[in-house]
Write a protein that holds these residues in place. Structure first.
Motif, PDB file in Angstrom:
ATOM      1  N   VAL A 176       0.872  -1.175   0.000  1.00 12.53           N
ATOM      2  CA  VAL A 176       0.000   0.000   0.000  1.00 12.53           C
ATOM      3  C   VAL A 176       0.913   1.230   0.000  1.00 12.53           C
ATOM      4  O   VAL A 176       1.582   1.509   0.992  1.00 12.53           O
ATOM      5  CB  VAL A 176      -0.913   0.015   1.241  1.00 12.53           C
ATOM      6  CG1 VAL A 176      -1.750   1.295   1.275  1.00 12.53           C
ATOM      7  CG2 VAL A 176      -1.812  -1.216   1.254  1.00 12.53           C
ATOM      8  N   PRO A 177       0.988   1.968  -1.104  1.00  8.37           N
ATOM      9  CA  PRO A 177       1.928   3.093  -1.188  1.00  8.37           C
ATOM     10  C   PRO A 177       1.495   4.265  -0.293  1.00  8.37           C
ATOM     11  O   PRO A 177       0.308   4.526  -0.105  1.00  8.37           O
ATOM     12  CB  PRO A 177       1.881   3.498  -2.664  1.00  8.37           C
ATOM     13  CG  PRO A 177       1.213   2.361  -3.368  1.00  8.37           C
ATOM     14  CD  PRO A 177       0.298   1.740  -2.375  1.00  8.37           C
ATOM     15  N   VAL A 178       2.497   4.956   0.232  1.00  6.91           N
ATOM     16  CA  VAL A 178       2.284   6.176   1.010  1.00  6.91           C
ATOM     17  C   VAL A 178       2.929   7.313   0.227  1.00  6.91           C
ATOM     18  O   VAL A 178       4.136   7.315  -0.001  1.00  6.91           O
ATOM     19  CB  VAL A 178       2.919   6.065   2.412  1.00  6.91           C
ATOM     20  CG1 VAL A 178       2.668   7.350   3.206  1.00  6.91           C
ATOM     21  CG2 VAL A 178       2.360   4.856   3.155  1.00  6.91           C
ATOM     22  N   TYR A 179       2.129   8.296  -0.181  1.00  4.80           N
ATOM     23  CA  TYR A 179       2.605   9.357  -1.068  1.00  4.80           C
ATOM     24  C   TYR A 179       2.894  10.658  -0.328  1.00  4.80           C
ATOM     25  O   TYR A 179       2.850  11.737  -0.921  1.00  4.80           O
ATOM     26  CB  TYR A 179       1.573   9.609  -2.161  1.00  4.80           C
ATOM     27  CG  TYR A 179       1.420   8.455  -3.124  1.00  4.80           C
ATOM     28  CD1 TYR A 179       2.340   8.263  -4.144  1.00  4.80           C
ATOM     29  CD2 TYR A 179       0.368   7.559  -3.006  1.00  4.80           C
ATOM     30  CE1 TYR A 179       2.209   7.201  -5.034  1.00  4.80           C
ATOM     31  CE2 TYR A 179       0.228   6.490  -3.879  1.00  4.80           C
ATOM     32  CZ  TYR A 179       1.152   6.324  -4.889  1.00  4.80           C
ATOM     33  OH  TYR A 179       1.017   5.265  -5.762  1.00  4.80           O
ATOM     34  N   THR A 180       3.223  10.575   0.947  1.00  9.61           N
ATOM     35  CA  THR A 180       3.443  11.781   1.751  1.00  9.61           C
ATOM     36  C   THR A 180       4.751  12.475   1.426  1.00  9.61           C
ATOM     37  O   THR A 180       4.796  13.694   1.245  1.00  9.61           O
ATOM     38  CB  THR A 180       3.419  11.422   3.245  1.00  9.61           C
ATOM     39  OG1 THR A 180       2.195  10.756   3.562  1.00  9.61           O
ATOM     40  CG2 THR A 180       3.548  12.681   4.091  1.00  9.61           C
ATOM     41  N   LYS A 181       5.843  11.723   1.336  1.00  9.66           N
ATOM     42  CA  LYS A 181       7.166  12.328   1.206  1.00  9.66           C
ATOM     43  C   LYS A 181       7.459  12.730  -0.234  1.00  9.66           C
ATOM     44  O   LYS A 181       7.253  11.942  -1.154  1.00  9.66           O
ATOM     45  CB  LYS A 181       8.233  11.343   1.692  1.00  9.66           C
ATOM     46  CG  LYS A 181       8.127  11.003   3.167  1.00  9.66           C
ATOM     47  CD  LYS A 181       9.205  10.010   3.571  1.00  9.66           C
ATOM     48  CE  LYS A 181       9.064   9.620   5.029  1.00  9.66           C
ATOM     49  NZ  LYS A 181      10.081   8.609   5.427  1.00  9.66           N
ATOM     50  N   PRO A 182       7.974  13.936  -0.440  1.00 11.12           N
ATOM     51  CA  PRO A 182       8.360  14.358  -1.795  1.00 11.12           C
ATOM     52  C   PRO A 182       9.631  13.664  -2.237  1.00 11.12           C
ATOM     53  O   PRO A 182      10.459  13.246  -1.418  1.00 11.12           O
ATOM     54  CB  PRO A 182       8.570  15.867  -1.647  1.00 11.12           C
ATOM     55  CG  PRO A 182       8.931  16.050  -0.212  1.00 11.12           C
ATOM     56  CD  PRO A 182       8.161  15.014   0.554  1.00 11.12           C
ATOM     57  N   SER A 217      -5.316   7.761   0.500  1.00  9.56           N
ATOM     58  CA  SER A 217      -5.020   7.589   1.920  1.00  9.56           C
ATOM     59  C   SER A 217      -4.484   6.191   2.203  1.00  9.56           C
ATOM     60  O   SER A 217      -5.159   5.197   1.898  1.00  9.56           O
ATOM     61  CB  SER A 217      -6.285   7.824   2.754  1.00  9.56           C
ATOM     62  OG  SER A 217      -6.112   7.359   4.071  1.00  9.56           O
ATOM     63  N   PRO A 218      -3.285   6.070   2.814  1.00  5.66           N
ATOM     64  CA  PRO A 218      -2.804   4.737   3.186  1.00  5.66           C
ATOM     65  C   PRO A 218      -3.677   4.092   4.252  1.00  5.66           C
ATOM     66  O   PRO A 218      -3.799   2.869   4.290  1.00  5.66           O
ATOM     67  CB  PRO A 218      -1.387   5.008   3.702  1.00  5.66           C
ATOM     68  CG  PRO A 218      -1.374   6.449   4.073  1.00  5.66           C
ATOM     69  CD  PRO A 218      -2.311   7.127   3.130  1.00  5.66           C
ATOM     70  N   VAL A 219      -4.294   4.905   5.114  1.00  4.45           N
ATOM     71  CA  VAL A 219      -5.209   4.349   6.120  1.00  4.45           C
ATOM     72  C   VAL A 219      -6.384   3.670   5.431  1.00  4.45           C
ATOM     73  O   VAL A 219      -6.769   2.547   5.784  1.00  4.45           O
ATOM     74  CB  VAL A 219      -5.695   5.451   7.079  1.00  4.45           C
ATOM     75  CG1 VAL A 219      -6.811   4.929   7.982  1.00  4.45           C
ATOM     76  CG2 VAL A 219      -4.536   5.960   7.928  1.00  4.45           C
ATOM     77  N   ASP A 220      -6.962   4.336   4.421  1.00  7.52           N
ATOM     78  CA  ASP A 220      -8.071   3.734   3.684  1.00  7.52           C
ATOM     79  C   ASP A 220      -7.611   2.482   2.942  1.00  7.52           C
ATOM     80  O   ASP A 220      -8.334   1.479   2.886  1.00  7.52           O
ATOM     81  CB  ASP A 220      -8.646   4.740   2.680  1.00  7.52           C
ATOM     82  CG  ASP A 220      -9.370   5.893   3.364  1.00  7.52           C
ATOM     83  OD1 ASP A 220      -9.677   5.775   4.567  1.00  7.52           O
ATOM     84  OD2 ASP A 220      -9.598   6.924   2.691  1.00  7.52           O
ATOM     85  N   GLY A 221      -6.411   2.527   2.354  1.00  8.22           N
ATOM     86  CA  GLY A 221      -5.902   1.372   1.622  1.00  8.22           C
ATOM     87  C   GLY A 221      -5.672   0.172   2.521  1.00  8.22           C
ATOM     88  O   GLY A 221      -6.023  -0.967   2.172  1.00  8.22           O
ATOM     89  N   LEU A 222      -5.105   0.404   3.699  1.00 12.56           N
ATOM     90  CA  LEU A 222      -4.873  -0.691   4.645  1.00 12.56           C
ATOM     91  C   LEU A 222      -6.191  -1.224   5.192  1.00 12.56           C
ATOM     92  O   LEU A 222      -6.365  -2.441   5.342  1.00 12.56           O
ATOM     93  CB  LEU A 222      -3.979  -0.201   5.780  1.00 12.56           C
ATOM     94  CG  LEU A 222      -2.534   0.126   5.390  1.00 12.56           C
ATOM     95  CD1 LEU A 222      -1.853   0.919   6.495  1.00 12.56           C
ATOM     96  CD2 LEU A 222      -1.743  -1.139   5.088  1.00 12.56           C
ATOM     97  N   ALA A 223      -7.126  -0.323   5.502  1.00 12.62           N
ATOM     98  CA  ALA A 223      -8.431  -0.757   6.009  1.00 12.62           C
ATOM     99  C   ALA A 223      -9.170  -1.590   4.964  1.00 12.62           C
ATOM    100  O   ALA A 223      -9.825  -2.586   5.293  1.00 12.62           O
ATOM    101  CB  ALA A 223      -9.265   0.456   6.420  1.00 12.62           C
TER     102      ALA A 223
END
Length: 265
Positions: free
Chosen positions: A109-115, A132-138
């Motif tokens: 599940v990718p997290v796109y926070t960091k540039p 949202s990674p939270v939505d993806g993990l859920a």
């Protein structure tokens, strides 16, 4: 369940004999390759706890260096006979040579926070940072898939204390009925070196599952009530603090819920 050798390690030619019936062929190749070269560095404590776990499960780990981002998932999945664990990972890892291929094998599940440091990729990230990674993990948990989270959110090389856990783990846990299993990653050499090694003998300790019945009941009661959102955020932070204390005990570091992200030693 894979039978561990007496020293608790799966490395070298032992890795080639690991049974992975729940894993597709390409992922088997990648997992065995990682364990062949690096698995001998790792000793697992508490692996027997994995036998009794239902699906899905939320695994939560401390995070010390880049190597364990590939090694620990391969080890955990092999101990589960190839049952996948979908890890939340920084999106840029998916595009690195070789490492990206290994990471993509577990359908992360990718997290796109960091540039990214190169602007060429920034437009790609910005187009996806709303995901949202939270939505993806859920969603993965709702589909019956286990997930893995490094709640510190980044590599923390401090040898004595954990960084403050991020609230995403708590929100994911409250949105699911899956148990949370804390896993500590420890490097015995840190005591001798006074710092966290980038590579070396590793001890992975699997903790007891946390079922969070009280917290989840309180979160359900808060839903729809005035101030319910604030209450859920408080509960999420409490879940994170509880899990991080368990991880701290397993990895040999301290944890202070009021501290900022840990600084390098």
């Amino acid at each position: 369940m894979t039978t561990l050798p007496e020293d608790g390690r799966i490395g070298g030619f032992e890795a080639l004999r690991v049974e992975l019936p729940y894993m597709r062929r390409s992922a088997q190749v990648g997992t065995r390759a990682v364990l062949f070269f690096l698995g001998g560095l790792v000793r697992v404590e508490g692996a027997e706890r994995l036998r009794e776990l239902p699906e899905p499960v939320i695994f939560a780990f401390n995070h010390n260096n880049a190597v364990e981002s590939v090694l620990v998932p391969a080890l955990l999945i092999s101990l589960r006979r190839g049952r996948n664990v979908r890890f939340a990972v920084d999106w840029m890892f998916l595009h690195l040579p070789l490492i990206g291929w290994l990471v993509r094998l577990v359908d992360p599940v990718p997290v796109y926070t960091k540039p990214f440091r190169w602007k060429l990729f920034e437009s790609y990230r910005r187009a996806r940072r709303h995901l949202s990674p939270v939505d993806g993990l859920a969603a993965a948990l709702a589909a019956g898939e286990s997930v893995g989270i490094f709640p510190e959110g980044t590599r923390n090389p401090h040898p004595r204390r954990l960084a403050r856990g991020r609230s995403g783990l708590g929100h994911v846990a409250l949105a699911s009925s899956a148990p949370v299993v804390p896993v500590g990653i420890d490097y015995p050499a840190k005591e001798r070196l006074g710092r966290m090694p980038r590579l070396g003998r590793t001890v992975v300790r699997v903790g007891e599952p946390l079922h969070l019945a009280a917290e989840r009941s309180a979160a359900r009661e808060a839903s729809g009530q005035t101030g319910g959102g604030r209450r859920r955020r408080e509960l999420a932070r409490g879940v994170v603090a509880r899990v991080m204390r368990e991880i701290a005990a397993l990895c040999g570091k301290g944890y202070d819920t009021e501290s900022p992200a840990a600084e390098a030693a």
